[in-house]
Design a protein around this motif. Structure first.
Motif, PDB file in Angstrom:
ATOM      1  N   ARG A 263      -0.850 -11.335  23.578  1.00 36.62           N
ATOM      2  CA  ARG A 263      -0.064 -12.385  24.230  1.00 36.62           C
ATOM      3  C   ARG A 263      -0.283 -13.724  23.537  1.00 36.62           C
ATOM      4  O   ARG A 263       0.655 -14.472  23.269  1.00 36.62           O
ATOM      5  N   LYS A 264      -1.522 -14.008  23.220  1.00 30.89           N
ATOM      6  CA  LYS A 264      -1.823 -15.280  22.554  1.00 30.89           C
ATOM      7  C   LYS A 264      -1.165 -15.328  21.182  1.00 30.89           C
ATOM      8  O   LYS A 264      -0.590 -16.356  20.796  1.00 30.89           O
ATOM      9  N   ASP A 265      -1.234 -14.226  20.433  1.00 31.00           N
ATOM     10  CA  ASP A 265      -0.631 -14.196  19.100  1.00 31.00           C
ATOM     11  C   ASP A 265       0.871 -14.424  19.165  1.00 31.00           C
ATOM     12  O   ASP A 265       1.445 -15.157  18.357  1.00 31.00           O
ATOM     13  N   ILE A 266       1.492 -13.779  20.137  1.00 30.91           N
ATOM     14  CA  ILE A 266       2.945 -13.891  20.245  1.00 30.91           C
ATOM     15  C   ILE A 266       3.336 -15.339  20.497  1.00 30.91           C
ATOM     16  O   ILE A 266       4.219 -15.888  19.841  1.00 30.91           O
TER      17      ILE A 266
ATOM     18  N   TYR B 123      -9.045 -22.487  18.485  1.00 36.24           N
ATOM     19  CA  TYR B 123      -7.677 -22.335  17.991  1.00 36.24           C
ATOM     20  C   TYR B 123      -6.980 -23.692  17.945  1.00 36.24           C
ATOM     21  O   TYR B 123      -6.739 -24.291  18.993  1.00 36.24           O
ATOM     22  N   PRO B 124      -6.661 -24.187  16.742  1.00 33.65           N
ATOM     23  CA  PRO B 124      -6.149 -25.556  16.623  1.00 33.65           C
ATOM     24  C   PRO B 124      -4.820 -25.758  17.342  1.00 33.65           C
ATOM     25  O   PRO B 124      -4.539 -26.856  17.816  1.00 33.65           O
ATOM     26  N   GLU B 125      -4.015 -24.696  17.456  1.00 34.00           N
ATOM     27  CA  GLU B 125      -2.685 -24.885  18.046  1.00 34.00           C
ATOM     28  C   GLU B 125      -2.713 -24.806  19.573  1.00 34.00           C
ATOM     29  O   GLU B 125      -1.756 -25.198  20.224  1.00 34.00           O
ATOM     30  N   LEU B 126      -3.815 -24.293  20.125  1.00 34.54           N
ATOM     31  CA  LEU B 126      -3.892 -24.165  21.582  1.00 34.54           C
ATOM     32  C   LEU B 126      -4.490 -25.430  22.210  1.00 34.54           C
ATOM     33  O   LEU B 126      -5.335 -26.081  21.607  1.00 34.54           O
ATOM     34  N   THR B 127      -4.068 -25.730  23.419  1.00 36.55           N
ATOM     35  CA  THR B 127      -4.639 -26.881  24.119  1.00 36.55           C
ATOM     36  C   THR B 127      -6.084 -26.581  24.501  1.00 36.55           C
ATOM     37  O   THR B 127      -6.523 -25.428  24.467  1.00 36.55           O
ATOM     38  N   CYS B 128      -6.787 -27.639  24.876  1.00 35.47           N
ATOM     39  CA  CYS B 128      -8.179 -27.459  25.297  1.00 35.47           C
ATOM     40  C   CYS B 128      -8.260 -26.456  26.442  1.00 35.47           C
ATOM     41  O   CYS B 128      -9.075 -25.536  26.421  1.00 35.47           O
ATOM     42  N   LEU B 129      -7.397 -26.631  27.410  1.00 40.36           N
ATOM     43  CA  LEU B 129      -7.419 -25.743  28.579  1.00 40.36           C
ATOM     44  C   LEU B 129      -7.145 -24.290  28.176  1.00 40.36           C
ATOM     45  O   LEU B 129      -7.849 -23.367  28.578  1.00 40.36           O
TER      46      LEU B 129
END
Ligand SMILES: Nc1ncnc2c1ncn2[C@@H]1O[C@H](COP(=O)(O)OP(=O)(O)O)[C@@H](O)[C@H]1O
Ligand SMILES: [Mg+2]
Lengths: 321, 243
Positions: B12-15, A91-97
């Motif tokens: 939760r992740k989507d939100i 997921y590009p918007e999420l951090t590595c962690l």
């Protein structure tokens, strides 16, 4: 090495329209080994991985992973697999962690287990200082590394790697190979790895299955495969000045007369005569008063290797001109 | 296997990831907000009559837009494949995606309802029924958006496809015009629109009255549409998720 078969594929076929992407493919993967699935682009490697991982239905044949059929028990089988697709797709918007954490959630890990595992993996993959960086902001090589780390979050028994080093620079690819070896040796993870790079298969894999145009051809240990395809060696030579047109006529040279491309000469020779050819080359260069400024010796390229194997498999087909 | 926990993780992740994406803000809040404001400015006396319709419309646009986004964004980025590789039933994925979209629709709609209550003095007669209407509508519309987004590739295609049915729905479902005033030939069509029944539930909740003889009618119909949509989503995912 443990020798129980963990993946069993028998008579696997898959067509896209009239194209037979996989044609009656059979092989086994033994538990604990690094299995190399080697073939040029379009051979059917990704299609095979997709079927084994439950992303694509098969047309015919049997696939058993750890004794289970993914078509019948997809959730149970997927729980045991880690998959690194040919494109790094976290997921590009999420951090590595958070990427590792989220995948841990999807695989049913507790919060504590996720935290511990994410920290451990970031350490192993040398990404600890990037843990707060969004995946989308990483370089290609680091993306690849995190994608592999993500596939290991739930400690799978089998790790699928689809061309893991393709598109990486040489040092990144080398580091990645070392990591793959480490995962296999330390954690006992069975690795199913596809590659179009003979060198990579040889450097990494215990057992290699060659696939070409949807057909499983030769299979064997990396050394066995290497022996089958290294009848011929290639030499690339660059001199620092003009050389006489017949300089390459040395004893042991078997190929067609070479022509220079950008001052670089390409020669082909029988493997066991490489030493002799090199010795004469030096003598000739000395006599002509030029220096060799670059020299590269390599095996036959994969295309030639496949052709050689294809011809072995299909005697009676027309000769190469 | 605790699949429902994994569904909650997906929601939760989507939100966190998608709240605040431009199409959501446009279609979810600005559009109904501006519409309501213009109706109010035109005639402050009648805005309450159309408010169930506007609230339902907000719910429709917010929920469907969010569910289209949580699918198409991920399909395009290739991350949707992550869900297919993970040990999840298709229904777990559907549930997770539906919940985040429904939650977004509810949140947006509640903002609108609160604004109406505080600024314009909106009061609920049967709050329980109003809440049930909102909940049913949010989940139902989220499922509809999910189905539409499974059929296309891009976010804008999903929006276009959905507008193809969202706007006609507005006109046959008593959003702008009370159901009773619809031309006779349109009324049977209105019965077939899930939005009609949600509007009526909200109408009951708001005023205690409706054009329908009993609140059980729109309640039953909404539930039936919900089951239908869930089934359709299941079939659509089975056919198209892996394409
Ligand atoms: N979804 C698809 N539709 C049509 N043809 C496909 C599809 N996927 C793969 N192919 C074709 O099947 C063959 C094998 O593809 P693939 O398994 O991706 O090869 P590899 O991974 O070895 O490069 C190729 O000729 C490719 O063009
Ligand atoms: Mg491939």
């Amino acid at each position: 090495m443990a020798s129980a078969n963990i993946i069993h594929v028998t008579g696997l076929s898959k067509s896209f329209g009239s194209l037979k992407a996989l044609d009656n493919v059979s092989f086994v993967v033994r538990q604990g080994e690094i299995f190399g699935y080697l073939g040029p682009n379009g051979a059917g490697k990704t299609t095979t991985i997709k079927i084994l991982c439950g992303l694509l239905p098969r047309q015919s044949g049997e696939v058993s992973i750890g004794g289970l059929d993914i078509a019948e028990e997809p959730v149970r089988v997927k729980q045991r697999l880690g998959v690194v697709p040919d494109e790094s797709n976290l997921y590009p918007e999420l951090t590595c962690l958070r990427n590792l954490d989220y995948l841990g959630e999807l695989y049913g890990l507790s919060r504590a287990a996720r935290r511990a595992r994410a920290t451990e993996l970031l350490g192993i993959f040398d990404l600890t200082d990037k843990k707060a960086t969004p995946f989308g902001a990483l370089s290609r090589g680091l993306k690849r590394r995190l994608t592999i780390a993500a596939a290991l979050v739930h400690a799978p028994e089998i790790l699928f790697l689809d061309e893991p080093t393709t598109g990486l620079d040489v040092p990144s690819a080398k580091a990645l190979r070392a990591l793959i070896q480490r995962i296999n040796q330390q954690d006992g993870v069975t690795v199913f790895l596809t590659t179009h790079n003979l060198f990579e298969a040889e450097a990494l894999c215990h057992y290699v299955q060659i696939i070409h145009k949807g057909q499983a051809l030769a299979a064997g240990t990396a050394q066995e495969i290497r022996q089958r395809v290294t009848g011929r060696k290639t030499l690339e030579v660059t001199f620092d000045g003009p050389v006489p047109g017949d300089w390459w006529q040395v004893p042991g040279y078997r190929g067609r007369p070479p022509a220079p491309v950008n001052g670089r000469w390409h020669l082909e020779t029988a493997g066991q005569e490489l030493h002799q050819v090199l010795a004469f080359l030096l003598v000739r260069a000395e006599a002509a008063g030029v220096k060799i400024i670059d020299l590269e010796a390599g095996g036959a390229n994969l295309e030639e290797a496949f052709l050689a194997i294809l011809q072995e498999q299909r005697p009676g087909k027309e000769e190469n001109p | 296997m605790k699949q429902w926990r994994r569904a909650l993780a997906i929601s939760r992740k989507d939100i966190v990831s998608y709240y605040g994406k431009p199409p959501l803000i446009t279609w979810g809040l600005m559009f109904p907000g501006v519409l309501l404001l213009s109706i109010y400015l035109k005639d402050p006396g009648t805005y309450l009559q159309v408010s169930p319709g506007i609230v339902a419309m907000t719910l429709l646009f917010a929920s469907t837009s969010m569910s289209a986004i949580v699918i198409t964004f991920e399909k395009r980025a290739g991350t949707f494949q992550r869900l297919l590789l993970a040990p999840l039933h298709l229904d777990t994925i559907i549930l997770g995606k539906t919940l985040s979209a429904a939650a977004y629709g509810l949140a947006t709609t509640l903002i609108l309802v609160l604004a109406l209550a505080i600024l314009l003095g909106l009061r609920l007669t049967v709050p329980g029924l109003f809440a049930i209407g909102l909940l049913l509508g949010a989940v139902l519309f989220a499922l509809m958006g999910l189905i539409a987004s499974m059929v296309v590739k891009e976010v804008f295609e999903a929006m276009t496809l959905m507008n193809f049915f969202r706007f006609p729905l507005l006109f046959i479902s008593g959003v702008f015009m009370p159901w009773a005033k619809l031309p006779a030939w349109l009324k049977p069509l209105a019965w077939l629109s899930p939005l009609t029944h949600i509007v009526e539930l909200l109408e009951y909740g708001l005023t205690g009255r409706s054009h329908f003889p009993s609140p059980w009618l729109p309640l039953g119909a909404s539930l039936a549409f919900l089951v239908l949509a869930a089934g359709a989503a299941h079939v659509t995912f089975q056919r198209r998720a892996y394409l």
